[in-house]
Design a protein around this motif. Sequence first.
Motif, PDB file in Angstrom:
ATOM      1  N   UNK A   1      -9.442   8.005   4.363  1.00 33.09           N
ATOM      2  CA  UNK A   1      -8.680   9.440   4.278  1.00 33.09           C
ATOM      3  C   UNK A   1      -7.048   9.476   3.858  1.00 33.09           C
ATOM      4  N   UNK A   2      -6.470   8.340   4.233  1.00 34.95           N
ATOM      5  CA  UNK A   2      -5.071   8.264   3.946  1.00 34.95           C
ATOM      6  C   UNK A   2      -4.999   8.113   2.190  1.00 34.95           C
ATOM      7  N   UNK A   3      -6.008   7.563   1.639  1.00 37.32           N
ATOM      8  CA  UNK A   3      -5.991   7.377   0.364  1.00 37.32           C
ATOM      9  C   UNK A   3      -6.421   8.369  -0.431  1.00 37.32           C
ATOM     10  N   UNK A   4      -7.442   9.109   0.028  1.00 40.90           N
ATOM     11  CA  UNK A   4      -8.446  10.109  -0.796  1.00 40.90           C
ATOM     12  C   UNK A   4      -7.326  11.220  -1.661  1.00 40.90           C
ATOM     13  N   UNK A   5      -7.558  11.381  -2.766  1.00 42.25           N
ATOM     14  CA  UNK A   5      -6.825  12.426  -3.715  1.00 42.25           C
ATOM     15  C   UNK A   5      -5.293  11.924  -4.096  1.00 42.25           C
ATOM     16  N   UNK A   6      -5.172  10.552  -3.685  1.00 48.15           N
ATOM     17  CA  UNK A   6      -3.652  10.027  -3.977  1.00 48.15           C
ATOM     18  C   UNK A   6      -3.378   9.959  -5.349  1.00 48.15           C
ATOM     19  N   UNK A   7      -2.129  10.575  -5.755  1.00 48.75           N
ATOM     20  CA  UNK A   7      -1.785  10.220  -7.409  1.00 48.75           C
ATOM     21  C   UNK A   7      -1.219   9.169  -7.281  1.00 48.75           C
ATOM     22  N   UNK A   8      -0.168   8.734  -6.362  1.00 51.54           N
ATOM     23  CA  UNK A   8       0.828   7.559  -6.247  1.00 51.54           C
ATOM     24  C   UNK A   8       0.237   6.882  -5.129  1.00 51.54           C
ATOM     25  N   UNK A   9      -0.140   5.458  -5.045  1.00 54.48           N
ATOM     26  CA  UNK A   9      -0.083   4.926  -3.633  1.00 54.48           C
ATOM     27  C   UNK A   9       1.276   3.821  -3.664  1.00 54.48           C
ATOM     28  N   UNK A  10       1.860   3.625  -2.886  1.00 55.01           N
ATOM     29  CA  UNK A  10       3.117   2.728  -2.651  1.00 55.01           C
ATOM     30  C   UNK A  10       2.813   1.722  -1.597  1.00 55.01           C
ATOM     31  N   UNK A  11       2.853   0.394  -1.932  1.00 52.94           N
ATOM     32  CA  UNK A  11       2.311  -0.657  -0.977  1.00 52.94           C
ATOM     33  C   UNK A  11       3.564  -1.629  -0.601  1.00 52.94           C
ATOM     34  N   UNK A  12       4.017  -1.214   0.501  1.00 50.80           N
ATOM     35  CA  UNK A  12       5.130  -2.126   1.230  1.00 50.80           C
ATOM     36  C   UNK A  12       4.398  -2.950   2.249  1.00 50.80           C
ATOM     37  N   UNK A  13       3.102  -3.123   2.333  1.00 53.30           N
ATOM     38  CA  UNK A  13       2.535  -3.772   3.340  1.00 53.30           C
ATOM     39  C   UNK A  13       2.544  -5.229   3.320  1.00 53.30           C
ATOM     40  N   UNK A  14       2.870  -5.821   4.516  1.00 53.00           N
ATOM     41  CA  UNK A  14       2.856  -7.309   4.295  1.00 53.00           C
ATOM     42  C   UNK A  14       4.048  -7.836   5.144  1.00 53.00           C
ATOM     43  N   UNK A  15       4.183  -9.167   5.251  1.00 54.82           N
ATOM     44  CA  UNK A  15       5.322  -9.867   5.897  1.00 54.82           C
ATOM     45  C   UNK A  15       6.540 -10.152   4.990  1.00 54.82           C
ATOM     46  N   UNK A  16       7.590 -10.002   5.505  1.00 54.95           N
ATOM     47  CA  UNK A  16       8.761 -10.212   5.003  1.00 54.95           C
ATOM     48  C   UNK A  16       9.242 -11.660   5.111  1.00 54.95           C
ATOM     49  N   UNK A  17      10.184 -12.145   4.188  1.00 55.86           N
ATOM     50  CA  UNK A  17      10.845 -13.620   4.415  1.00 55.86           C
ATOM     51  C   UNK A  17      11.873 -13.829   5.521  1.00 55.86           C
ATOM     52  N   UNK A  18      11.851 -15.122   6.050  1.00 55.47           N
ATOM     53  CA  UNK A  18      12.868 -15.399   6.958  1.00 55.47           C
ATOM     54  C   UNK A  18      13.813 -16.398   6.176  1.00 55.47           C
ATOM     55  N   UNK A  19      14.930 -16.930   6.572  1.00 58.23           N
ATOM     56  CA  UNK A  19      15.833 -17.670   5.880  1.00 58.23           C
ATOM     57  C   UNK A  19      15.118 -18.989   5.620  1.00 58.23           C
ATOM     58  N   UNK A  20      15.324 -19.613   4.482  1.00 60.30           N
ATOM     59  CA  UNK A  20      14.465 -20.990   4.175  1.00 60.30           C
ATOM     60  C   UNK A  20      13.240 -20.732   3.454  1.00 60.30           C
ATOM     61  N   UNK A  21      12.742 -19.602   3.496  1.00 63.68           N
ATOM     62  CA  UNK A  21      11.415 -19.155   2.723  1.00 63.68           C
ATOM     63  C   UNK A  21      11.603 -18.728   1.400  1.00 63.68           C
ATOM     64  N   UNK A  22      10.681 -19.024   0.490  1.00 66.12           N
ATOM     65  CA  UNK A  22      10.502 -18.253  -0.811  1.00 66.12           C
ATOM     66  C   UNK A  22       9.692 -17.314  -0.723  1.00 66.12           C
ATOM     67  N   UNK A  23       9.342 -16.186  -1.754  1.00 64.91           N
ATOM     68  CA  UNK A  23       8.706 -15.237  -1.703  1.00 64.91           C
ATOM     69  C   UNK A  23       7.387 -15.760  -1.667  1.00 64.91           C
ATOM     70  N   UNK A  24       6.944 -16.980  -2.464  1.00 59.82           N
ATOM     71  CA  UNK A  24       5.704 -17.598  -2.594  1.00 59.82           C
ATOM     72  C   UNK A  24       5.210 -18.155  -1.094  1.00 59.82           C
ATOM     73  N   UNK A  25       6.150 -18.324  -0.179  1.00 59.68           N
ATOM     74  CA  UNK A  25       5.765 -18.688   1.024  1.00 59.68           C
ATOM     75  C   UNK A  25       4.950 -17.598   1.890  1.00 59.68           C
ATOM     76  N   UNK A  26       5.153 -16.371   1.366  1.00 57.51           N
ATOM     77  CA  UNK A  26       4.458 -15.186   2.065  1.00 57.51           C
ATOM     78  C   UNK A  26       2.967 -14.863   1.476  1.00 57.51           C
ATOM     79  N   UNK A  27       2.662 -15.801   0.397  1.00 61.99           N
ATOM     80  CA  UNK A  27       1.492 -15.586  -0.358  1.00 61.99           C
ATOM     81  C   UNK A  27       0.309 -15.632   0.722  1.00 61.99           C
ATOM     82  N   UNK A  28       0.224 -16.715   1.626  1.00 63.47           N
ATOM     83  CA  UNK A  28      -0.959 -16.820   2.530  1.00 63.47           C
ATOM     84  C   UNK A  28      -1.461 -15.661   3.249  1.00 63.47           C
ATOM     85  N   UNK A  29      -0.414 -14.839   3.789  1.00 63.78           N
ATOM     86  CA  UNK A  29      -0.597 -13.679   4.587  1.00 63.78           C
ATOM     87  C   UNK A  29      -0.719 -12.581   3.762  1.00 63.78           C
ATOM     88  N   UNK A  30       0.087 -12.475   2.579  1.00 67.58           N
ATOM     89  CA  UNK A  30       0.059 -11.197   1.909  1.00 67.58           C
ATOM     90  C   UNK A  30      -0.883 -10.962   0.681  1.00 67.58           C
TER      91      UNK A  30
END
Length: 347
Positions: A98-127
């Motif tokens: 229902x959230x998606x139906x009819x959408x023209x633009x979908x923005x995706x900021x879903x997922x875990x963010x980094x903590x100090x010492x991590x690279x963005x690639x360290x988020x791969x397994x979850x995101x």
Amino acid sequence: MKASILRSVRSAVSRSSSSNRLLSRSFATESVPERKVAVLGAAGGIGQPLALLMKLNPLVSKLALYDIAGTPGVAADVGHVNTRSEVTGYVGEEQLGKALEGSDVVIIPAGVPRKPGMTRDDLFNINAGIVKSLCTAIAKYCPNALINMISNPVNSTVPIAAEVFKKAGTYDEKKLFGVTTLDVVRAKTFYAGKANVPVAEVNVPVIGGHAGITILPLFSQATPRANLSDDTIVALTKRTQDGGTEVVEAKAGKGSATLSMAYAGALFADACLKGLNGVPDVVECSFVQSTITELPFFASKVKLGKNGVESVLDLGPLSDFEKEGLEKLKPELKASIEKGIQFANAN
Ligand SMILES: NC(=O)C1=CN([C@@H]2O[C@H](COP(=O)(O)OP(=O)(O)OC[C@H]3O[C@@H](n4cnc5c(N)ncnc54)[C@H](O)[C@@H]3O)[C@@H](O)[C@H]2O)C=CC1
Ligand SMILES: O=C([O-])CC(=O)C(=O)O
């Protein structure tokens, strides 16, 4: 009739064109087309301020806020702002369609963010898994929407999305964007400070990808022009590449950039909406399917139009330092792209 609608759209859009105006205008927009925007991950650190900024955008008529928890509260709160769009909160997987139906633009900021010492690639397994399941739903419920991928690692999540859409038979390379606008926002801010020029007038293209050395700002093309030393350019480049880490360290375990990212995400979504509405000459940097290098995805200036990507622009002349940076970033970017493709096809 059509011409008059287009004129009204153009004038409404030009009134909202600068980033500052994006945040401050709310006006009657009856002849602006209906546009639905969905934010997935809307209750998060980026999602909440991004929801507010999209609520302030007069080009949006429906704003769908989706998350696995917390969206009814965010939607009730943002929904009281007296601007054009109608806001609805959706919570849990059973409400995703229902959230998606009819959408023209979908923005995706879903997922875990980094903590100090991590690279963005360290988020791969979850995101990677989160992005894959969200894109599977997008293919089903709004296959024609423009996708603005914010979730990290962008260098891999965009290829994952492409593979999911290919498998579903809905892939349109013109409609998939990795959001690299924050790199441009940072490059502009840092350059203005060093060049001592008004930041609102600054333009700096940023190419490559969105992680470490794959972020390559082209200060040789920055305007207004300034006579900066080689050492200053090297330092500006490094600060832009490490901008995300600078915020992660300053937040000391409480996440990564959220407010500047919400601003950047709102700017990019606004550009997508303007393109869809037929506004001419809308150009932003984004990580898209590309043939301007040998890599299948690459961030560069992209012209946005009624179907998404209208054209991917050439890189233009690079300095020797930038040429070297471009060659250095390719192996890492290639590996991140391949990792995403492999994940999507193996899982
Ligand atoms: N592209 C870019 O320039 C930037 C990207 N990011 C990335 O954006 C992502 C989000 O960052 P924050 O908002 O700070 O994180 P956050 O943890 O504050 O928010 C993430 C939200 O996603 C939600 N979520 C988790 N799984 C979900 C699912 N399956 N469906 C829908 N929502 C789901 C969570 O419930 C949470 O509300 C991170 O991956 C981060 O690395 C952050 C800054 C800049
Ligand atoms: O650095 C991070 O993890 C978040 C991000 O992508 C950025 O701020 O550019």
